[in-house]
Design a protein around this motif. Structure first.
Motif, PDB file in Angstrom:
ATOM      1  N   PHE A   1     -38.181  16.532 -48.333  1.00 50.06           N
ATOM      2  CA  PHE A   1     -38.697  17.820 -48.807  1.00 50.06           C
ATOM      3  C   PHE A   1     -37.562  18.816 -49.057  1.00 50.06           C
ATOM      4  CE2 PHE A   1     -42.901  16.325 -47.580  1.00 50.06           C
ATOM      5  CZ  PHE A   1     -43.682  16.873 -48.579  1.00 50.06           C
ATOM      6  N   ALA A   2     -36.485  18.727 -48.280  1.00 53.57           N
ATOM      7  CA  ALA A   2     -35.337  19.603 -48.521  1.00 53.57           C
ATOM      8  C   ALA A   2     -34.755  19.333 -49.906  1.00 53.57           C
ATOM      9  CB  ALA A   2     -34.278  19.394 -47.451  1.00 53.57           C
ATOM     10  N   ILE A   3     -34.635  18.049 -50.248  1.00 51.40           N
ATOM     11  CA  ILE A   3     -34.098  17.668 -51.563  1.00 51.40           C
ATOM     12  C   ILE A   3     -35.087  18.032 -52.671  1.00 51.40           C
ATOM     13  CG2 ILE A   3     -33.361  15.708 -52.987  1.00 51.40           C
ATOM     14  CD1 ILE A   3     -32.387  14.371 -50.358  1.00 51.40           C
ATOM     15  N   LEU A   4     -36.378  17.779 -52.424  1.00 50.49           N
ATOM     16  CA  LEU A   4     -37.416  18.112 -53.404  1.00 50.49           C
ATOM     17  C   LEU A   4     -37.459  19.614 -53.671  1.00 50.49           C
ATOM     18  CD1 LEU A   4     -39.919  17.283 -55.117  1.00 50.49           C
ATOM     19  CD2 LEU A   4     -41.293  17.613 -53.061  1.00 50.49           C
ATOM     20  N   ASN A   5     -37.424  20.424 -52.593  1.00 51.87           N
ATOM     21  CA  ASN A   5     -37.492  21.876 -52.757  1.00 51.87           C
ATOM     22  C   ASN A   5     -36.317  22.405 -53.572  1.00 51.87           C
ATOM     23  OD1 ASN A   5     -39.847  21.956 -51.309  1.00 51.87           O
ATOM     24  ND2 ASN A   5     -38.976  22.849 -49.459  1.00 51.87           N
ATOM     25  N   ALA A   6     -35.131  21.859 -53.308  1.00 49.29           N
ATOM     26  CA  ALA A   6     -33.950  22.305 -54.052  1.00 49.29           C
ATOM     27  C   ALA A   6     -34.087  21.965 -55.525  1.00 49.29           C
ATOM     28  CB  ALA A   6     -32.690  21.665 -53.474  1.00 49.29           C
ATOM     29  N   ASN A   7     -34.570  20.771 -55.818  1.00 48.94           N
ATOM     30  CA  ASN A   7     -34.707  20.367 -57.215  1.00 48.94           C
ATOM     31  C   ASN A   7     -35.852  21.094 -57.918  1.00 48.94           C
ATOM     32  OD1 ASN A   7     -32.745  18.111 -58.164  1.00 48.94           O
ATOM     33  ND2 ASN A   7     -33.219  17.595 -56.032  1.00 48.94           N
ATOM     34  N   TYR A   8     -36.843  21.542 -57.145  1.00 46.26           N
ATOM     35  CA  TYR A   8     -37.903  22.367 -57.734  1.00 46.26           C
ATOM     36  C   TYR A   8     -37.331  23.718 -58.167  1.00 46.26           C
ATOM     37  CZ  TYR A   8     -42.156  25.136 -58.234  1.00 46.26           C
ATOM     38  OH  TYR A   8     -43.139  25.953 -58.725  1.00 46.26           O
TER      39      TYR A   8
ATOM     40  N   GLY B   1     -28.959  14.265 -63.362  1.00 48.40           N
ATOM     41  CA  GLY B   1     -29.372  15.641 -63.603  1.00 48.40           C
ATOM     42  C   GLY B   1     -30.011  16.312 -62.404  1.00 48.40           C
ATOM     43  N   ARG B   2     -29.821  15.746 -61.219  1.00 48.17           N
ATOM     44  CA  ARG B   2     -30.405  16.319 -59.995  1.00 48.17           C
ATOM     45  C   ARG B   2     -29.315  16.917 -59.110  1.00 48.17           C
ATOM     46  NH1 ARG B   2     -35.629  16.430 -61.568  1.00 48.17           N
ATOM     47  NH2 ARG B   2     -36.485  14.355 -61.945  1.00 48.17           N
ATOM     48  N   CYS B   3     -29.746  17.844 -58.248  1.00 49.13           N
ATOM     49  CA  CYS B   3     -28.861  18.311 -57.190  1.00 49.13           C
ATOM     50  C   CYS B   3     -29.260  17.596 -55.898  1.00 49.13           C
ATOM     51  CB  CYS B   3     -28.969  19.831 -57.027  1.00 49.13           C
ATOM     52  SG  CYS B   3     -30.618  20.432 -56.564  1.00 49.13           S
ATOM     53  N   ALA B   4     -28.538  17.836 -54.844  1.00 52.75           N
ATOM     54  CA  ALA B   4     -28.916  17.262 -53.543  1.00 52.75           C
ATOM     55  C   ALA B   4     -29.900  18.221 -52.882  1.00 52.75           C
ATOM     56  CB  ALA B   4     -27.675  17.032 -52.690  1.00 52.75           C
ATOM     57  N   HIS B   5     -29.517  18.886 -51.833  1.00 52.44           N
ATOM     58  CA  HIS B   5     -30.409  19.797 -51.104  1.00 52.44           C
ATOM     59  C   HIS B   5     -30.064  21.255 -51.371  1.00 52.44           C
ATOM     60  CE1 HIS B   5     -26.736  19.609 -48.977  1.00 52.44           C
ATOM     61  NE2 HIS B   5     -27.118  20.449 -48.040  1.00 52.44           N
ATOM     62  N   GLU B   6     -29.088  21.482 -52.253  1.00 52.73           N
ATOM     63  CA  GLU B   6     -28.636  22.837 -52.566  1.00 52.73           C
ATOM     64  C   GLU B   6     -28.005  22.821 -53.943  1.00 52.73           C
ATOM     65  OE1 GLU B   6     -25.803  23.736 -49.501  1.00 52.73           O
ATOM     66  OE2 GLU B   6     -24.482  22.070 -50.032  1.00 52.73           O
ATOM     67  N   MET B   7     -27.775  24.022 -54.493  1.00 46.44           N
ATOM     68  CA  MET B   7     -27.183  24.087 -55.839  1.00 46.44           C
ATOM     69  C   MET B   7     -26.368  25.356 -55.992  1.00 46.44           C
ATOM     70  SD  MET B   7     -30.689  25.211 -57.602  1.00 46.44           S
ATOM     71  CE  MET B   7     -31.437  24.729 -56.045  1.00 46.44           C
ATOM     72  N   ILE B   8     -25.430  25.319 -56.926  1.00 47.12           N
ATOM     73  CA  ILE B   8     -24.610  26.487 -57.251  1.00 47.12           C
ATOM     74  C   ILE B   8     -25.091  27.054 -58.583  1.00 47.12           C
ATOM     75  CG2 ILE B   8     -22.288  27.334 -57.746  1.00 47.12           C
ATOM     76  CD1 ILE B   8     -21.226  24.923 -56.120  1.00 47.12           C
ATOM     77  N   LEU B   9     -25.442  28.352 -58.586  1.00 45.46           N
ATOM     78  CA  LEU B   9     -25.815  29.043 -59.819  1.00 45.46           C
ATOM     79  C   LEU B   9     -24.596  29.813 -60.300  1.00 45.46           C
ATOM     80  CD1 LEU B   9     -29.327  30.439 -58.760  1.00 45.46           C
ATOM     81  CD2 LEU B   9     -28.811  28.291 -59.927  1.00 45.46           C
ATOM     82  N   ASP B  10     -24.172  29.545 -61.522  1.00 44.62           N
ATOM     83  CA  ASP B  10     -22.960  30.171 -62.060  1.00 44.62           C
ATOM     84  C   ASP B  10     -23.314  31.528 -62.660  1.00 44.62           C
ATOM     85  OD1 ASP B  10     -20.516  30.817 -63.031  1.00 44.62           O
ATOM     86  OD2 ASP B  10     -20.192  28.953 -64.128  1.00 44.62           O
ATOM     87  N   THR B  11     -22.959  32.572 -61.929  1.00 43.21           N
ATOM     88  CA  THR B  11     -23.266  33.936 -62.380  1.00 43.21           C
ATOM     89  C   THR B  11     -22.035  34.630 -62.972  1.00 43.21           C
ATOM     90  OG1 THR B  11     -22.874  34.704 -60.104  1.00 43.21           O
ATOM     91  CG2 THR B  11     -25.147  34.216 -60.723  1.00 43.21           C
ATOM     92  N   ARG B  12     -20.926  33.890 -63.122  1.00 49.12           N
ATOM     93  CA  ARG B  12     -19.691  34.489 -63.632  1.00 49.12           C
ATOM     94  C   ARG B  12     -19.812  34.916 -65.093  1.00 49.12           C
ATOM     95  NH1 ARG B  12     -15.819  29.591 -61.883  1.00 49.12           N
ATOM     96  NH2 ARG B  12     -17.585  28.519 -62.895  1.00 49.12           N
ATOM     97  N   ILE B  13     -20.719  34.228 -65.819  1.00 47.98           N
ATOM     98  CA  ILE B  13     -20.830  34.495 -67.261  1.00 47.98           C
ATOM     99  C   ILE B  13     -21.405  35.882 -67.561  1.00 47.98           C
ATOM    100  CG2 ILE B  13     -21.012  32.068 -67.923  1.00 47.98           C
ATOM    101  CD1 ILE B  13     -24.023  32.355 -67.948  1.00 47.98           C
ATOM    102  N   PHE B  14     -22.020  36.527 -66.564  1.00 46.39           N
ATOM    103  CA  PHE B  14     -22.606  37.848 -66.801  1.00 46.39           C
ATOM    104  C   PHE B  14     -21.564  38.965 -66.748  1.00 46.39           C
ATOM    105  CE2 PHE B  14     -26.239  35.663 -64.439  1.00 46.39           C
ATOM    106  CZ  PHE B  14     -26.800  35.186 -65.610  1.00 46.39           C
TER     107      PHE B  14
END
Length: 402
Positions: free
Chosen positions: A300-307, A325-338
């Motif tokens: 569920f940790a992996i599922l929740n992250a991918n959701y 195309g999946r992440c594990a249990h966490e992900m990095i959102l790249d906000t530098r482009i803003f």
């Protein structure tokens, strides 16, 4: 206390921290006088309850990790890293190879890894990661061969700190072993492993476990922590000892024989079993969850992250994903482009999330200027949606500024 934001009120999406719910039933035993008032050096025959807890918890952690021995002494993940490295160092010393002092550490590793290696007297050599966030196997092999004569270990996190499973992790371990080194696995991300795989299964020789992450001890506000280490059979004789209390591996004998004479490293914590009272929390968590529950938590940790990834990837760039195309249990959102177009940075997004009643995610780790999100298995879909809705709303606000 009731005014403070906690996991009872809101998702705390700290990437790499595994902030999961802590059941009241797990917490209650900590305040029981029979456990809370016992002196750490009391004779073992006067602490049979603790002895049983220590023995059984050690057995559970051995099963989960696949390792032969456990030391419950380290009081934090970083202290676990230090203990594991000192065990490796003592192992080589017993083999007459004390010159082995090079630690290979991928650039995607936890920041505590090079710090721990330096504290253990090792020379840190950083290996590259490729554009997709994986360990650069060619660079790793080249540096392992270059330092073959003095290679002590590789420090590797699995899944990686970039939030993806290293798909060639077994090959990585084989390269290190072929060049005479040991594999230290950072267990910070065990919440994506328990019940599905194990450090021993991928080929690691030692790893620490953050009981205050994966195994439900609360760790908000800086503590308390427990970072026990698990080791393969050849490293068992070198687990931390204690000058006051006679110890065996993790509280009980591991059985079997070893070709090396016991050469325990000295204690790395004042008390023989660290902050023993909070071991009760992880013991209760494992007993109540059972093998099936622990495996479900990982899934569920992996599922929740991918959701979350699936809902947010149309609005934010996810920095690294696996080959499918999946992440594990966490992900990095790249906000530098803003930043270039609007001046908005990760810090601004984090502060804006507070207006939506969310604790800020992890910022600028492991990549500066980004946000790292980890939902854990604790959050229901409604809370995941509330978080995603908030992040999407913030993205629309950024769009308006753009």
């Amino acid at each position: 206390e009731a005014k403070d934001l906690s996991l009872c009120h809101s998702m705390i999406s700290l990437g790499s921290c595994t902030m999961k719910l802590n059941a009241t039933a797990e917490m209650i035993p900590v305040s029981m006088p029979g456990f809370s008032l016992l002196h750490p050096f009391v004779p073992r025959d006067q602490a049979q309850g603790y002895t049983q807890i220590i023995d059984e918890l050690s057995d559970y952690l051995k099963q989960i990790t696949g390792f032969a021995g456990i030391s419950l002494q380290p009081n934090s993940g970083a202290q676990g890293e230090y203990a594991g490295l000192m065990v490796i160092r003592e192992y080589f010393k017993a083999r007459g190879e004390s010159h082995r002092n090079v630690a290979l550490i991928p650039s995607s590793a936890h920041g505590t890894n090079p710090a721990s290696a330096a504290m253990a007297g090792m020379q840190v050599v950083v290996t590259k990661t490729d554009a997709k966030g994986y360990i650069d196997i060619d660079d790793l092999r080249a540096k392992a061969e270059e330092h073959k004569a003095n290679l002590a270990c590789l420090m590797v996190t699995y899944p990686s700190t970039y939030g993806i499973f290293e798909e060639r992790i077994a090959e990585v371990c084989e390269i290190i072993h072929a060049n005479g080194g040991q594999v230290y696995m950072d267990g910070a991300n065990m919440n994506a492993q328990v019940g599905l795989t194990s450090p021993a299964n991928i080929g690691a020789d030692v790893c620490h476990l953050n009981l205050h992450k994966t195994f439900a001890i609360p760790h908000g506000g800086g503590g308390p922590g427990m970072g026990p280490i698990g080791v393969a059979r050849h490293l068992v004789p070198f687990l931390p000892g204690h000058v006051v209390v006679e110890m065996d591996a993790g509280g009980k004998s591991v059985g079997g024989s070893t070709a090396l004479t016991s050469r325990r490293i000295s204690a790395i914590s004042a008390a023989p079993w660290g902050s023993a009272s909070i071991l009760l929390i992880s013991y209760a968590y494992i007993r109540m969850m059972g093998a099936e529950g622990l495996e479900k938590a990982t899934k569920f940790a992996i599922l929740n992250a991918n959701y979350i990834k699936a809902r947010l990837e149309r609005h934010y760039q996810v920095l690294f994903t696996g080959s499918k195309g999946r992440c594990a249990h966490e992900m990095i959102l790249d906000t530098r482009i803003f930043k270039a177009n609007t001046g908005i940075e990760a810090e601004d997004i984090a502060k804006r999330l507070m207006d939506y009643n969310f604790h800020a995610p992890t910022m600028s780790f492991p990549v500066a200027g980004t946000i790292m999100v980890e939902p854990t298995e604790s959050e229901p879909k409604a809370e995941l949606d509330r978080f995603c809705d908030a992040m999407i709303a913030i993205r629309k606000e950024i769009a308006a500024i753009e």
